[in-house]
Structure formats: C-alpha cells, structure tokens
Scaffold this motif. Structure first.
Motif, PDB file in Angstrom:
ATOM      1  N   ALA A 268       0.993   5.810  -0.486  1.00 11.35           N
ATOM      2  CA  ALA A 268       0.339   7.097  -0.718  1.00 11.35           C
ATOM      3  C   ALA A 268       1.417   8.165  -0.831  1.00 11.35           C
ATOM      4  O   ALA A 268       2.513   8.017  -0.291  1.00 11.35           O
TER       5      ALA A 268
ATOM      6  N   ARG B 205       0.863  -1.190   0.000  1.00 10.16           N
ATOM      7  CA  ARG B 205       0.000   0.000   0.000  1.00 10.16           C
ATOM      8  C   ARG B 205       0.892   1.230   0.000  1.00 10.16           C
ATOM      9  O   ARG B 205       1.975   1.218   0.585  1.00 10.16           O
TER      10      ARG B 205
ATOM     11  N   GLY C  41      -3.202   1.857  -3.945  1.00  7.81           N
ATOM     12  CA  GLY C  41      -3.342   3.192  -3.351  1.00  7.81           C
ATOM     13  C   GLY C  41      -3.816   3.070  -1.910  1.00  7.81           C
ATOM     14  O   GLY C  41      -4.565   2.165  -1.555  1.00  7.81           O
TER      15      GLY C  41
ATOM     16  N   GLU D 113      -3.691   6.903   4.990  1.00  6.76           N
ATOM     17  CA  GLU D 113      -3.468   8.356   5.008  1.00  6.76           C
ATOM     18  C   GLU D 113      -2.997   8.799   6.392  1.00  6.76           C
ATOM     19  O   GLU D 113      -2.213   9.723   6.531  1.00  6.76           O
TER      20      GLU D 113
ATOM     21  N   VAL E  49       6.494   7.605  -7.407  1.00  3.94           N
ATOM     22  CA  VAL E  49       5.743   6.366  -7.674  1.00  3.94           C
ATOM     23  C   VAL E  49       6.535   5.493  -8.643  1.00  3.94           C
ATOM     24  O   VAL E  49       6.641   4.276  -8.457  1.00  3.94           O
TER      25      VAL E  49
END
Ligand SMILES: [Zn+2]
Length: 358
Positions: free
Chosen positions: A199, A197, A244, A250, A230
């Motif tokens: 972000a 994962r 994502g 987050e 990325v």
C-alpha cells in the motif's frame, strides 16, 4: 669553523622555500614547480631521488614547458614530463579493473601485478586503496553482477552458470548464496515469489510505500510520486504478484508512518530481508545503531572486521530496500556530514532531525 653549506645558505636559491621542498624530496610539492640543474642540463620534480644538486646551480621553473624553453632535458629518473606517478597508477589500476571485468575466470594476483608492472604486494595495496576491495573481492563482485545478468537472460540456470564463466555447477552453487542472497531459481523468478501485499500512504516526507511477503515487510520506499514507488516495487520483485493492501494492511502502513513521524516509538515489525550475505551483514549492523545516534561508513566497515570496505558498505546502504526499519539514514560521513541517501539527502536530514540528531 665555517662550513661550505653555511656559505651556500646565503644564496637566493638556498633561502627559497622551494629549495627546502627539494631537500626534503617533498612529494606534495610535485607539479607545483620543477627545478633544473645547470651542470647536468636536466630538470626534475622536487621529489626526485637523484643526488642533491648544489643550490648555486639550481633554477626553479613553473612548468615543464618553462624548463624546456630554458634548454633543459627531462630527468630520466623522475620523468617530470610524464603524468604524475599517482595519476599513472590510477590509470593502471583502472585498466586492471577492466581486465578483471573481461575475464571469465578469476585472474591470478601475480598476473595482474605483472600486467600493472608492480610487485604483488604493492599492486594489492594500491588496488585496495583505489577500489576499496581486494582484487579477489572485486573479481567476485564482477562475477556476481554477470551471473545476475545471465540468470535474467539465459533460458536455463545451467546455461547462465556456464555463460557467466563458472566451469562447474558445483563451484557456482558453493557461492550462490553469497552472490544472490537466494537460490538461482528463486532469483530467476524475481526474488521472493508469490504474493506481496503493498500500500502507498502519505507521511511528512512525502509518499511512502510498504510491501510485505508472508514472512514480513520486504520493502519500505520513500518518494514524491506514489506511482514511481509502485514501479520501483515491480522492478525489485518482477515475479511477485503485487496485491493491493486490505484494511489490515492499512494498519501496517499507519504503524510505519507513526514510526517515521515519532521514531522514539520504536518499530518492531517482522522483516523479510533479502540480500547477499554481505548486504545482510551490513544491514544487521545498521539495525544495531541506536536511535538518535549516527555511525560512519568506516565504523560499520570496522564492525564487520573489514575496515577497508567502506565503499562496499556504502553500496550496501544504497541498496537497502527497507527504509527507516533498516536505518541506513543513520550512516554519515566520517566528519559527521550527511551524504548520499537512496531516498534523497533532504529526507535523510529530516529523519535524523526527528531523532534529535543535528
Ligand atoms: Zn629527476
């Protein structure tokens, strides 16, 4: 009683500071000037080990051309017309590096030394001085590079092992952990497999990417352009499925950004650290540098009991995939100057500033 040398010391040559350098056979003076001896017809480097000439027969020359135009021949002992010894040695060590790189099997020390035209002891010492590694460690490093490349290209692990010059599977497997930091199959799959994962957020240093496996954070990258970060993540974990981050993720980014802005808050996230055995040792040592302080590459090398490995330490710092959490920014040059940082020197400076290091 008046001695002969006292008489001589009144001559211009004997009063010249260059004569002092010749009497001391000062190596540092080499290539700053040359001297000729009228009675022998040869010219020398200041450090020449030949018998000291009578200063009244000595003349100084700025270059070998000067000396030869004045009718002198180069001395056979110090070979003043050839490249300085130090340069010749660097050239020879560089040749040996290429030789090691081309060898399928680790070459024997005595063969390398013979090739270099030096004693084993002298060769080993010079090699380490110039490369920061022993010939054996340099060979191992080259084989690691080769096996990594072959594992990416070959159609099977076994083929890759033989292509890289290992004559048996077992010899390779004995060392695979140290070379790859993971099993060869895992490596072929592009390192940690499964889902990562990730972000990308913003902090005062620019864009920041955080990625985590099921074990913990495996990458923190800093940069200007989120897309580049990325791409870097793809390149580092080519076989992982990048997903994502969700809302929970987050929050993780927020924690890391909070730590970047105010390092004294501390950061205690689970990390998923993948690297070779040596890299892992360096990174562990980096995590032991207290907040608000710095260490030199040499300090870290000494801590690992390998004071000669400063270059390898610097390379491990540059390969650190987890910025800030593995604080490679706290490693500076021995004189305290800020040098090399994977994510830019300016970011390193700002990170140290935030920690109160000037
Ligand atoms: Zn000489």
């Amino acid at each position: 009683m008046k001695t002969r040398s006292q008489t001589i010391s009144t001559t211009a040559t004997a009063d010249d500071p260059r004569w002092q350098a010749i009497m001391e056979r000062r190596k540092a003076a080499d290539d700053t000037f040359f001297y000729s001896v009228k009675t022998t017809g040869v010219y020398c480097r200041p450090s020449c080990a030949t018998r000291l000439a009578n200063p009244k027969n000595v003349a100084f020359h700025a270059s070998t051309t000067d000396a030869e135009q004045a009718g002198f021949r180069p001395c056979k002992r110090c070979k003043p017309n050839e490249a300085p010894l130090a340069m010749q040695q660097i050239d020879r060590i560089t040749e040996i590096c290429r030789l090691i790189e081309r060898s399928d099997q680790p070459p024997k020390l005595e063969n390398l030394a013979r090739q270099a035209g030096m004693s084993k002891f002298h060769f080993h010492r010079l090699f380490r001085q110039h490369t920061g590694l022993t010939p054996k460690a340099y060979g191992a490093y080259q084989r690691t590079q080769r096996i990594q490349q072959k594992l990416r290209e070959s159609s099977s692990v076994t083929e890759a092992i033989f292509d890289a010059g290992f004559n048996s599977n077992s010899r390779f497997y004995e060392n695979s952990d140290a070379m790859l930091g993971m099993s060869p199959t895992e490596f072929r799959m592009g390192g940690p497999t499964g889902e990562l994962r990730f972000a990308v957020g913003e902090c005062s240093l620019g864009a920041i990417l955080v990625a985590a496996s099921s074990i913990g954070v495996c990458a923190i990258f800093l940069g200007d352009d989120p897309q580049e970060l990325v791409d870097e993540l793809h390149a580092r974990f080519p076989s992982a499925a990048l997903v994502g981050g969700d809302e929970e993720f987050e929050r993780l980014i927020a924690i890391v950004v909070g730590f970047v802005e105010a390092p004294s808050m501390g950061l205690s996230l689970p990390l998923d650290i993948r690297g070779t055995a040596f890299q892992q040792r360096v990174w562990k040592a980096l995590r032991e540098i207290p907040l608000g302080t710095t260490a030199s590459y040499l300090d870290i090398a000494r801590k690992l009991g390998k004071p000669e490995s400063t270059r390898a330490v610097a390379q491990a710092c540059a390969a650190n995939p987890i910025a800030v959490a593995i604080p490679c920014h706290r490693v500076v040059k021995s004189d305290g100057q800020i040098s090399g940082y994977r994510w830019g020197i300016e970011r390193k400076r700002r990170l140290l500033e935030k920690e109160g290091v000037n």
